[in-house]
Design a protein around this motif. Sequence first.
Motif, PDB file in Angstrom:
ATOM      1  N   PRO B 291     -38.048 -18.765  -2.271  1.00 36.76           N
ATOM      2  CA  PRO B 291     -36.761 -19.312  -2.708  1.00 36.76           C
ATOM      3  C   PRO B 291     -35.725 -19.194  -1.600  1.00 36.76           C
ATOM      4  O   PRO B 291     -34.850 -18.334  -1.639  1.00 36.76           O
ATOM      5  CB  PRO B 291     -36.408 -18.429  -3.900  1.00 36.76           C
ATOM      6  CG  PRO B 291     -37.045 -17.114  -3.583  1.00 36.76           C
ATOM      7  CD  PRO B 291     -38.281 -17.408  -2.794  1.00 36.76           C
ATOM      8  N   GLN B 294     -31.921 -19.091  -2.478  1.00 37.28           N
ATOM      9  CA  GLN B 294     -31.540 -17.813  -3.090  1.00 37.28           C
ATOM     10  C   GLN B 294     -31.485 -16.688  -2.071  1.00 37.28           C
ATOM     11  O   GLN B 294     -30.580 -15.853  -2.091  1.00 37.28           O
ATOM     12  CB  GLN B 294     -32.561 -17.443  -4.157  1.00 37.28           C
ATOM     13  CG  GLN B 294     -32.178 -17.814  -5.562  1.00 37.28           C
ATOM     14  CD  GLN B 294     -33.037 -17.013  -6.536  1.00 37.28           C
ATOM     15  OE1 GLN B 294     -32.909 -15.801  -6.640  1.00 37.28           O
ATOM     16  NE2 GLN B 294     -33.902 -17.715  -7.218  1.00 37.28           N
ATOM     17  N   ARG B 298     -28.111 -14.500  -1.469  1.00 35.46           N
ATOM     18  CA  ARG B 298     -28.070 -13.055  -1.697  1.00 35.46           C
ATOM     19  C   ARG B 298     -27.741 -12.298  -0.422  1.00 35.46           C
ATOM     20  O   ARG B 298     -27.003 -11.314  -0.434  1.00 35.46           O
ATOM     21  CB  ARG B 298     -29.398 -12.566  -2.279  1.00 35.46           C
ATOM     22  CG  ARG B 298     -29.753 -13.216  -3.609  1.00 35.46           C
ATOM     23  CD  ARG B 298     -28.653 -13.005  -4.651  1.00 35.46           C
ATOM     24  NE  ARG B 298     -28.386 -11.622  -4.941  1.00 35.46           N
ATOM     25  CZ  ARG B 298     -29.031 -10.915  -5.857  1.00 35.46           C
ATOM     26  NH1 ARG B 298     -29.954 -11.489  -6.579  1.00 35.46           N
ATOM     27  NH2 ARG B 298     -28.729  -9.653  -6.049  1.00 35.46           N
ATOM     28  N   LEU B 320     -36.861 -10.895  -4.446  1.00 34.16           N
ATOM     29  CA  LEU B 320     -36.901 -12.162  -5.162  1.00 34.16           C
ATOM     30  C   LEU B 320     -38.342 -12.608  -5.398  1.00 34.16           C
ATOM     31  O   LEU B 320     -39.265 -12.168  -4.704  1.00 34.16           O
ATOM     32  CB  LEU B 320     -36.149 -13.231  -4.363  1.00 34.16           C
ATOM     33  CG  LEU B 320     -34.674 -12.908  -4.108  1.00 34.16           C
ATOM     34  CD1 LEU B 320     -34.062 -13.909  -3.130  1.00 34.16           C
ATOM     35  CD2 LEU B 320     -33.890 -12.917  -5.421  1.00 34.16           C
TER      36      LEU B 320
END
Lengths: 339, 339
Positions: B291, B294, B298, B320
């Motif tokens: 991902p 993401q 983050r 993740l």
Amino acid sequence: MAATYKDIRRLTGVSLATISKYFNGGNVIHNNRVLIEQATRDLGYQVNDVARGLRSRRSMTLGVVLAELNSTFYTTIISSMEEKLREAGYGTIICDSRGSAEAEAEAIHFLIGKMVDGIVIMPVGDEVAGLAAAAARGVPVVTVDRAIANAAVDTVVIDNRAAIASAVDLLVDAGHIDIGLLAGPDAIFTMRERRLGFREAVKRHTGRLPRRTFTQPDPVSVQGGYQGLRRLLALEPRPTAVVCANYEFTVGATVAINELAADAPVPAIVGFDNLDLARIIRPRPTLVVQPVAQIAVRAAELILDRIASPFPLEPRSVVLESELVVGDPATYAFRGGQS
Amino acid sequence: MAATYKDIRRLTGVSLATISKYFNGGNVIHNNRVLIEQATRDLGYQVNDVARGLRSRRSMTLGVVLAELNSTFYTTIISSMEEKLREAGYGTIICDSRGSAEAEAEAIHFLIGKMVDGIVIMPVGDEVAGLAAAAARGVPVVTVDRAIANAAVDTVVIDNRAAIASAVDLLVDAGHIDIGLLAGPDAIFTMRERRLGFREAVKRHTGRLPRRTFTQPDPVSVQGGYQGLRRLLALEPRPTAVVCANYEFTVGATVAINELAADAPVPAIVGFDNLDLARIIRPRPTLVVQPVAQIAVRAAELILDRIASPFPLEPRSVVLESELVVGDPATYAFRGGQS
DNA sequence: CTGTTAGCGCGTTCAG
DNA sequence: CTGAACGCGCTAACAG
């Protein structure tokens, strides 16, 4: 937090001027040299480039602005170039303009604020907003891949017309007459040049301008290449071969051809850039390959040269040749008309 | 060359402090504001970030060090991250360590010299040389993709063991027993984790450790994947399926399979990263997809958070999940043993 | 809200 | 070869 000259003075008793001379390669008596080296280790001292740059007005740093971080073509160039620059003692700040002229201007602004000694830029469009600001501050600029209108900057490009012509030559020799072109908007230098090169080459061979070319609107993307190829194949007469004017289009067109392969005869295709593709895709495609390493080296030379020059230089333009890497004959063979 | 506050003062009569306040969002009386704006335009003035940073000890700039510029996986992350950071008012300096721990240390040194407010790093190995220097100066560090031994830094990684397990699950369900792994040296965090995940998963399914795995020596490259696959297929019993532990290996293995396809039965294959591959290659491969967006978000959050925090934070670790994007069944089907 | 003063860390005059 | 003094362009204290 971070140690400074003053800390070194405190530990050694040597004056600030001598410490400065030490860190700038000047002559320092042996005894002091040893003292300073010891203190540097003990303190974990590191010269503050910001303060140094402010004072000396030279940051020993160059900026690079690229139109698309997520592009092997650009990153390969930058990777080689950065190596050259580092050898010359320069650090490199890389900025991504994400294909946006606005972000590009921001990036140049950012770099000027960092007092870079020069900027290498792979421009988004025909005009670069921050150029005047750079010129006003005496920051030399070199453009790579794309030339810029009305600007006194150095440029490294390839002979885009010859590059496309080499692709057309191959296809015509193979028997193709109805050749399509997948290219982006004329606002982009490379796209414009490649389209012109395509027209010239087709006319030279067939005595007339190409019946069909297809210009894909912004953005220049894999998705665009995919759609573009599908539309090209819907034309009458249907092109028996397609030239893709850049890497993204080549990928998109390949995807489309993969999907169609089951149902319909696929056109011959010649792509652009990224030799890795030639190894991944079967049958092996024919590609126009740009000399990325050379581009990088020449760009580095130009910018370093200009920084070093005590007087203003005339704008220089370097034009390099591309190479046609011929793939599996099945990918460019002529299988007869299909209309 | 470049204009300064003094030039603006000369044109407006306004004091330096007021000018500074104007450029830092403070309250300035309307009349002065207009004067300053006019002078700024006339002079083409731009704030000197170097001087500002030196004085304020905040450069509003973050450094990013990546192990390989020429990697879609990394550049995609950086592209998203840079956007997030820019929204927060931070500029980004990108440095390439070219897979070399030495170049990585140089890059961190460079960034510290530029007084960056924080560093996001995609480490080359298990130890990062410049980390102590950053810590000593209070420069927060976040590592991405790979965790670091014994370091008080924030980390964003994926669950590498689960990622590989999902690939093994698919292959076992399809009937494979002899599964090979193409992975790099254990010195690299992701490679180590993925190999361990592979062993765990195989054992869980078959009740015993895998008969064969293949560890490819440095460098982790397309070439390595190519050779690695060929060697895997030379084993007895011959693996009927291969898991590629990263993107480069996936590409290299695909190249090798393309070459072999004519002469020999090809193994089932599951690759890693880069969804574009799934669209270019036919038949469509199965990929473990990380991902990236993401990860970028983050990482940006962690570093910004740490910069903003008035007191030291405990090291945080974000893990993740990856996703298995299943491709054409033909690419992972079991066609019977081949020994 | 504005102006004055004093540095941030370093490089560069000069005098010694 | 060394040291003291000054300033690069800007921000952060104050006092007004």
